[in-house]
Design an enzyme around this catalytic site. Structure first.
Site, PDB file in Angstrom:
ATOM      1  N   TYR A 155      44.948  59.050  37.691  1.00  0.00           N
ATOM      2  CA  TYR A 155      45.853  57.892  37.708  1.00  0.00           C
ATOM      3  C   TYR A 155      47.144  58.198  36.917  1.00  0.00           C
ATOM      4  CZ  TYR A 155      47.197  52.938  36.995  1.00  0.00           C
ATOM      5  OH  TYR A 155      47.856  51.732  36.961  1.00  0.00           O
ATOM      6  N   LYS A 159      50.944  58.376  38.323  1.00  0.00           N
ATOM      7  CA  LYS A 159      51.999  57.492  37.803  1.00  0.00           C
ATOM      8  C   LYS A 159      53.157  58.303  37.212  1.00  0.00           C
ATOM      9  CE  LYS A 159      50.199  53.546  38.920  1.00  0.00           C
ATOM     10  NZ  LYS A 159      50.850  52.737  39.958  1.00  0.00           N
TER      11      LYS A 159
HETATM   12  N1  LIG Z   1      47.160  45.656  35.651  1.00  0.00           N
HETATM   13  C1  LIG Z   1      47.715  46.492  34.778  1.00  0.00           C
HETATM   14  O1  LIG Z   1      47.467  46.411  33.556  1.00  0.00           O
HETATM   15  C2  LIG Z   1      48.674  47.543  35.246  1.00  0.00           C
HETATM   16  C3  LIG Z   1      49.300  48.317  34.271  1.00  0.00           C
HETATM   17  C4  LIG Z   1      50.207  49.292  34.661  1.00  0.00           C
HETATM   18  C5  LIG Z   1      50.487  49.491  35.990  1.00  0.00           C
HETATM   19  N2  LIG Z   1      49.846  48.726  36.928  1.00  0.00           N
HETATM   20  C6  LIG Z   1      50.193  48.992  38.328  1.00  0.00           C
HETATM   21  O2  LIG Z   1      50.620  47.794  38.934  1.00  0.00           O
HETATM   22  C7  LIG Z   1      50.270  47.808  40.314  1.00  0.00           C
HETATM   23  C8  LIG Z   1      49.447  46.597  40.667  1.00  0.00           C
HETATM   24  O3  LIG Z   1      48.295  46.596  39.850  1.00  0.00           O
HETATM   25  P1  LIG Z   1      47.321  45.366  39.746  1.00  0.00           P
HETATM   26  O4  LIG Z   1      46.877  45.311  38.333  1.00  0.00           O
HETATM   27  O5  LIG Z   1      47.919  44.180  40.379  1.00  0.00           O
HETATM   28  O6  LIG Z   1      46.104  45.948  40.596  1.00  0.00           O
HETATM   29  P2  LIG Z   1      45.062  45.247  41.582  1.00  0.00           P
HETATM   30  O7  LIG Z   1      44.852  43.843  41.189  1.00  0.00           O
HETATM   31  O8  LIG Z   1      43.904  46.169  41.658  1.00  0.00           O
HETATM   32  O9  LIG Z   1      45.854  45.278  42.973  1.00  0.00           O
HETATM   33  C9  LIG Z   1      46.103  46.463  43.635  1.00  0.00           C
HETATM   34  C10 LIG Z   1      46.667  46.149  44.982  1.00  0.00           C
HETATM   35  O10 LIG Z   1      46.844  47.383  45.689  1.00  0.00           O
HETATM   36  C11 LIG Z   1      46.313  47.227  46.998  1.00  0.00           C
HETATM   37  N3  LIG Z   1      45.880  48.518  47.511  1.00  0.00           N
HETATM   38  C12 LIG Z   1      44.980  49.384  46.986  1.00  0.00           C
HETATM   39  N4  LIG Z   1      44.828  50.450  47.778  1.00  0.00           N
HETATM   40  C13 LIG Z   1      45.662  50.259  48.835  1.00  0.00           C
HETATM   41  C14 LIG Z   1      45.954  51.009  49.982  1.00  0.00           C
HETATM   42  N5  LIG Z   1      45.351  52.190  50.226  1.00  0.00           N
HETATM   43  N6  LIG Z   1      46.856  50.539  50.859  1.00  0.00           N
HETATM   44  C15 LIG Z   1      47.468  49.362  50.627  1.00  0.00           C
HETATM   45  N7  LIG Z   1      47.229  48.592  49.566  1.00  0.00           N
HETATM   46  C16 LIG Z   1      46.330  49.048  48.672  1.00  0.00           C
HETATM   47  C17 LIG Z   1      45.176  46.229  46.858  1.00  0.00           C
HETATM   48  O11 LIG Z   1      44.990  45.513  48.073  1.00  0.00           O
HETATM   49  P3  LIG Z   1      43.863  45.780  49.191  1.00  0.00           P
HETATM   50  O12 LIG Z   1      42.597  46.090  48.470  1.00  0.00           O
HETATM   51  O13 LIG Z   1      43.872  44.501  49.951  1.00  0.00           O
HETATM   52  O14 LIG Z   1      44.404  46.936  50.000  1.00  0.00           O
HETATM   53  C18 LIG Z   1      45.759  45.280  45.821  1.00  0.00           C
HETATM   54  O15 LIG Z   1      46.539  44.285  46.438  1.00  0.00           O
HETATM   55  C19 LIG Z   1      49.545  49.125  40.550  1.00  0.00           C
HETATM   56  O16 LIG Z   1      50.479  50.097  40.964  1.00  0.00           O
HETATM   57  C20 LIG Z   1      49.022  49.469  39.170  1.00  0.00           C
HETATM   58  O17 LIG Z   1      48.795  50.845  39.028  1.00  0.00           O
HETATM   59  C21 LIG Z   1      48.945  47.762  36.593  1.00  0.00           C
END
Ligand SMILES: NC(=O)c1ccc[n+]([C@@H]2O[C@H](COP(=O)([O-])OP(=O)(O)OC[C@H]3O[C@@H](n4cnc5c(N)ncnc54)[C@H](OP(=O)(O)O)[C@@H]3O)[C@@H](O)[C@H]2O)c1
Length: 248
Positions: A155, A159
């Site tokens: 991951y 990133k």
């Molecule tokens: N939450 C945190 O603390 C955090 C921190 C730093 C960065 N981020 C980044 O922020 C972004 C969103 O994170 P989040 O926390 O909202 O995560 P999340 O709740 O797990 O959501 C991830 C989203 O990505 C979609 N996804 C996963 N694989 C996919 C694929 N192959 N094709 C299309 N869509 C896909 C999922 O939808 P489906 O399953 O419907 O496809 C879901 O809508 C990510 O890039 C994550 O790395 C999050």
């Protein structure tokens, strides 16, 4: 300020979490929002929610790890709207484990979805943006790209790769008036971080100067700004949204 009236925005990974909040915020700012992910039911509910608030949204089933499906999805989007003004590469997965024991499949799946997926989506929107001599690309990085994290080599590598991709493409297409930036969230309350125990969350909060986890909306606000006309002189930048937990 920050009106996105009549802009066409695509948000990958919009079915939940930060992507969902981003789609809602972009629609609130006036954009027509294409919400893309694998879970069609959740996308349909989001389209309804945006419509209920007077906005316009369109759902497209998309697995960014699948190159052919990605091409087909963007073909559908371009046929419907004629252009993409804003691309938010937000889709991502985790497959955590110590590097020494990490399975090849877990490495590949994370790199393919989180990094190659963004590259494939960018390739689909660039011809239109270059022709229009306008566009905004925003890639979702993470605080761990800068600080590292044990158990997340795949991951973190993806990133950090996204930050490199952001800078390289920013330079490649700057002459066409297209900006490419990254947002690097810290710890945000979403389904991705739900699995953490209350104890771990409390411990994490002690490392965040602002004293709380972020919300999806906190991150969405940064994306709306970078997508706006007012951010026209910002490119190749990584915008930290982390409550001060890592001051790069
Ligand atoms: N939450 C945190 O603390 C955090 C921190 C730093 C960065 N981020 C980044 O922020 C972004 C969103 O994170 P989040 O926390 O909202 O995560 P999340 O709740 O797990 O959501 C991830 C989203 O990505 C979609 N996804 C996963 N694989 C996919 C694929 N192959 N094709 C299309 N869509 C896909 C999922 O939808 P489906 O399953 O419907 O496809 C879901 O809508 C990510 O890039 C994550 O790395 C999050």
């Amino acid at each position: 300020m920050f009106s996105l009236k009549d802009k066409v925005a695509v948000v990958t990974g919009a079915s939940q979490g930060i992507g969902r909040e981003t789609a809602l915020a972009l629609a609130e700012a006036g954009a027509k929002v294409v919400v893309a992910a694998r879970n069609e039911e959740k996308l349909a509910a989001l389209v309804q929610e945006i419509a209920g608030k007077g906005g316009e949204a369109f759902a497209v089933k998309l697995d960014v790890a699948d190159a052919e499906q990605t091409k087909a999805a963007f073909k559908t989007i371009l046929e419907k709207f004629g252009r993409v003004d804003i691309l938010v590469n937000n889709a991502a997965i985790t497959r955590d484990g110590l590097a020494m024991r990490m399975k090849a499949d877990d490495w590949d799946a994370v790199l393919r979805t989180n990094l190659t997926g963004a590259h494939l989506c960018i390739q689909q929107v660039l011809p239109g943006m270059m022709k229009a001599r306008a566009g905004r690309i925003i890639n979702m990085a993470s605080v761990v790209a800068r600080m590292g994290n044990a158990g997340q080599a795949n991951y973190v590598a993806a990133k950090a790769g996204l930050i490199g991709l952001t800078k390289a493409i920013a330079i490649e297409i700057a002459s066409r008036n297209i900006t490419v930036n990254a947002v690097a969230p810290g710890f945000i309350e979403t389904p991705m971080t739900d699995f953490l125990s209350d104890k771990v969350k409390e411990e994490l909060k002690t490392r965040i100067p602002l004293g709380r986890m972020g919300s999806g909306r906190d991150v969405a606000a940064a994306i709306v700004f970078l997508a706006s006309d007012e951010a026209c002189y910002i490119t190749g930048h990584v915008l930290d949204v982390n409550g001060g937990m890592y001051l790069a």
